[in-house]
Design an enzyme around this catalytic site. Structure first.
Site, short mmCIF file in Angstrom:
data_model
loop_
_atom_site.label_atom_id
_atom_site.label_comp_id
_atom_site.label_asym_id
_atom_site.label_seq_id
_atom_site.Cartn_x
_atom_site.Cartn_y
_atom_site.Cartn_z
N CYS A 281 0.11 5.48 0.73
CA CYS A 281 -0.90 6.41 1.24
C CYS A 281 -0.32 7.81 1.14
O CYS A 281 0.79 8.06 1.63
CB CYS A 281 -1.25 6.07 2.69
SG CYS A 281 -2.54 7.14 3.36
N ARG B 289 0.83 -1.20 0.00
CA ARG B 289 0.00 0.00 0.00
C ARG B 289 0.86 1.25 0.00
O ARG B 289 1.92 1.30 0.60
CB ARG B 289 -0.90 0.00 1.24
CG ARG B 289 -1.74 1.27 1.37
CD ARG B 289 -2.64 1.22 2.56
NE ARG B 289 -1.94 1.60 3.78
CZ ARG B 289 -2.51 1.63 4.98
NH1 ARG B 289 -3.77 1.29 5.14
NH2 ARG B 289 -1.81 1.99 6.03
#
Length: 130
Positions: free
Chosen positions: A108, A106
């Site tokens: 972000c 991920r």
């Protein structure tokens, strides 16, 4: 090979893009989802990143299901936040879909602005089950 994935269980695109594209029958690229309710087209949880993240994950789940996939097939997500101070609240909801043992890679980032002034947008890439 390239297939367009569409479902009425997630919001219709608001521009010249598709909800998702399956490529070579193995990879699924899901467009960034915001907190639009699929039936009403209205923003869910105005100003509330927790409610918005729940709706975003619901939209992603519907698109994944239409392609025959689930959150466990996701290998990469990108989370866009209007304010990095919302990270902890978003992350708590995000963890309900992606547990530690199967969480995808991920990124972000905080961005200056998101469509319709939502608090969060998430896109993903999944490997389609055989």
């Amino acid at each position: 090979m390239r297939s367009i994935i569409r479902t009425e269980q997630a919001p219709a695109p608001v521009g010249p893009y598709n909800q998702a594209i399956a490529a070579s029958g193995k990879m699924l690229f899901v467009a960034g989802q915001i907190a639009l309710h699929p039936q009403t087209g209205q923003i869910v949880g105005e100003g509330d990143v927790t409610q918005q993240t729940q709706q975003v994950l619901s939209n992603l789940q519907a698109i994944l299901a239409e392609a025959g996939a689930s959150f466990s097939d996701v290998v990469k997500t990108t989370v866009f936040l209007a304010d990095m101070n919302d990270f902890a609240a978003m992350n708590t909801v995000y963890a309900t879909a992606f547990g530690e043992d199967s969480a995808p890679a991920r990124a972000c980032v905080e961005v200056a602005r998101l469509p319709k002034d939502v608090r969060v947008e998430i896109d993903c890439i999944a490997v389609l089950p055989e």
